[in-house]
Design an enzyme around this catalytic site. Sequence first.
Site, PDB file in Angstrom:
ATOM      1  N   TYR B  27       0.839  -1.190   0.000  1.00 11.58           N
ATOM      2  CA  TYR B  27       0.000   0.000   0.000  1.00 11.58           C
ATOM      3  C   TYR B  27       0.876   1.242   0.000  1.00 11.58           C
ATOM      4  CZ  TYR B  27      -3.853  -3.038   1.257  1.00 11.58           C
ATOM      5  OH  TYR B  27      -4.801  -4.012   1.263  1.00 11.58           O
ATOM      6  N   HIS B 177     -12.798   2.900   6.562  1.00 13.60           N
ATOM      7  CA  HIS B 177     -11.523   2.214   6.325  1.00 13.60           C
ATOM      8  C   HIS B 177     -10.925   1.523   7.545  1.00 13.60           C
ATOM      9  CE1 HIS B 177     -11.683   4.918   2.830  1.00 13.60           C
ATOM     10  NE2 HIS B 177     -11.141   3.900   2.214  1.00 13.60           N
ATOM     11  N   ARG B 209      -6.165   7.702  -8.290  1.00 16.11           N
ATOM     12  CA  ARG B 209      -5.292   6.603  -7.869  1.00 16.11           C
ATOM     13  C   ARG B 209      -5.919   5.298  -8.370  1.00 16.11           C
ATOM     14  NH1 ARG B 209      -6.819   3.486  -3.190  1.00 16.11           N
ATOM     15  NH2 ARG B 209      -4.708   2.706  -3.040  1.00 16.11           N
ATOM     16  N   ASN B 211      -6.721   1.270  -7.557  1.00 16.79           N
ATOM     17  CA  ASN B 211      -6.834   0.214  -6.557  1.00 16.79           C
ATOM     18  C   ASN B 211      -7.052  -1.109  -7.314  1.00 16.79           C
ATOM     19  OD1 ASN B 211      -7.003  -0.984  -4.070  1.00 16.79           O
ATOM     20  ND2 ASN B 211      -9.171  -0.506  -3.767  1.00 16.79           N
ATOM     21  N   GLU B 250      -9.746  -0.806 -10.097  1.00 18.71           N
ATOM     22  CA  GLU B 250     -10.664   0.290  -9.782  1.00 18.71           C
ATOM     23  C   GLU B 250      -9.881   1.592  -9.935  1.00 18.71           C
ATOM     24  OE1 GLU B 250     -13.360  -0.306  -6.172  1.00 18.71           O
ATOM     25  OE2 GLU B 250     -11.987   1.249  -5.511  1.00 18.71           O
ATOM     26  N   TYR B 301      -7.218  -9.151   3.918  1.00 22.02           N
ATOM     27  CA  TYR B 301      -7.967  -7.899   3.841  1.00 22.02           C
ATOM     28  C   TYR B 301      -8.670  -7.745   2.493  1.00 22.02           C
ATOM     29  CZ  TYR B 301      -9.207  -3.038   3.637  1.00 22.02           C
ATOM     30  OH  TYR B 301      -9.925  -1.883   3.471  1.00 22.02           O
ATOM     31  N   LYS B 302      -7.985  -8.142   1.451  1.00 22.59           N
ATOM     32  CA  LYS B 302      -8.578  -8.035   0.122  1.00 22.59           C
ATOM     33  C   LYS B 302      -9.588  -9.145  -0.160  1.00 22.59           C
ATOM     34  CE  LYS B 302      -4.989  -5.468  -2.410  1.00 22.59           C
ATOM     35  NZ  LYS B 302      -5.829  -4.478  -3.092  1.00 22.59           N
TER      36      LYS B 302
END
Lengths: 165, 332
Positions: B27, B177, B209, B211, B250, B301-302
């Site tokens: 990240y 988040h 950005r 993702n 994304e 997490y993903k």
Amino acid sequence: MYNSPVLFFESVTLTEKLSPKTHFVKAAIICDEAYKEEAQQLQAQLYDTPSDTLIFENPADVRKFIVEQKMGTCFYIVANWDDAVTIFSTAVEEGVSEEELQVKTIGEKRKYVYCMKCFTPSEIDTQAKQVQCGCGAHLNVGPFYSKVRKGYIGYPFVPEAEGVM
Amino acid sequence: MFTQELDFKTTDLNTFPFPFRSDNYRYSNDLRKLEDTNLVTITPEYELQVRAKRRLLDEQPEVRYQSFPHTMEMQWEFLEMVFEMAVEKYPQHFELIKNGDEWTFKNNILKEEQTFTFGDPSTLPYEPYDFAGRHFHQDFVLMVNREDNFYLEIGQVSYAALFSAHWNTGMSFDEIHGPVPFVSRNGDNLIDRVRKFLLGINPGEPWTRINWNLMANRWDVNYETMDVWEPQRSLITPENAGKLVRLRVEEQKFYRMSRSNAILFVLNTQFLPLEDLQLRQEWFDLTYSVLQDIPEAMAEYKGIAPYLPQSVEYLRRVDEKLKNQALQTQEG
């Protein structure tokens, strides 16, 4: 307002033991009749800080009591869960912030899960990790709380897939 | 009943926002200024994707669209902004005729025309934000700036990745988040940094950005259908991963709305099956390298942990095959 503070299972204002918060010029204590002793113990720790105490009977009295307090007052609540929620909500409605509140609840706390299948909150055992909603959905109780939905997220799962029968 | 089987993918690779720049991924605060500030894009999959989005919105309105009643003025601001952008960039596809407050919007791709009174929601079939958003394939999330935070007050979301417009409505940027293991290589709290960055965005100067995620035979994984897609993830094998697992990218764009001061999040979600990565060898190599190196916490997490090993194994087999072919060619 939808994002106003609410009293929930893990509210930052909840404490196991009331203790004077610094930087406040006055204390206003609101307690159930049954827990007057708790209020007295707190008063003893306040030393020179002036304080007022209100025995909770109804929301109208609480509102009047809060409105009459001056800026710089910290509010301490000692009550059973339902009364504490009523007092807390009234205080927030009158513009009191979480920094100006400290809450000790006596007895069982209440915890709610929000079902992501039927979009309904329901009360659950505070220790429960998995529950079944009234709609039939099995839910894993997640760590996230929504003030708008008034509960912790309930992730739907299939019991067979997780080996829970 | 709406099917979640993917029936579209990016066919024009030049429009696919490939996410990896190096052979490992962590990240990072990868925000950059947007060069083309117009958010409207017409891809070859436009019509397919818009129709799929509308189907989801109609079948699950409470899941896919949320707004607070007090947002109406911001909704009209959004409608005006996106319709004007559409007309400016694609005058052959979109028209906006203004006669005082009586407006007519034409979408020539979908052969649709709607006349309405600007400022009067009763003249539209949906709320203004919902109506306008249904003409574009992206997801749109409007976050209102209060003090030093942002609050989700309107969301139209059809391509969710562990997100729900229904659940997240009213939440602050931090609440949405957290708590997650978001730290940079230096151990900084990235969510805090991104929030602070967003506070500084000016009107007319949008940022962007990228993702990314993987999807196992679905185009969205929201909380409402977790009981459906969670068990399905274990059905992925090295043999079917090439077709069923998609690289989901994304492209996020952030606009400061000039009247309301809110931040508009525009999410352009595109999919590429793992088997299509071979169409660009560099993309294949980078993806294979990145996926081999994903830390466990990030995979969890993903939501890709249950089928990441199978996906990597698929890529390994393809890589081996490609290398053998190259060797044989050399020897031949």
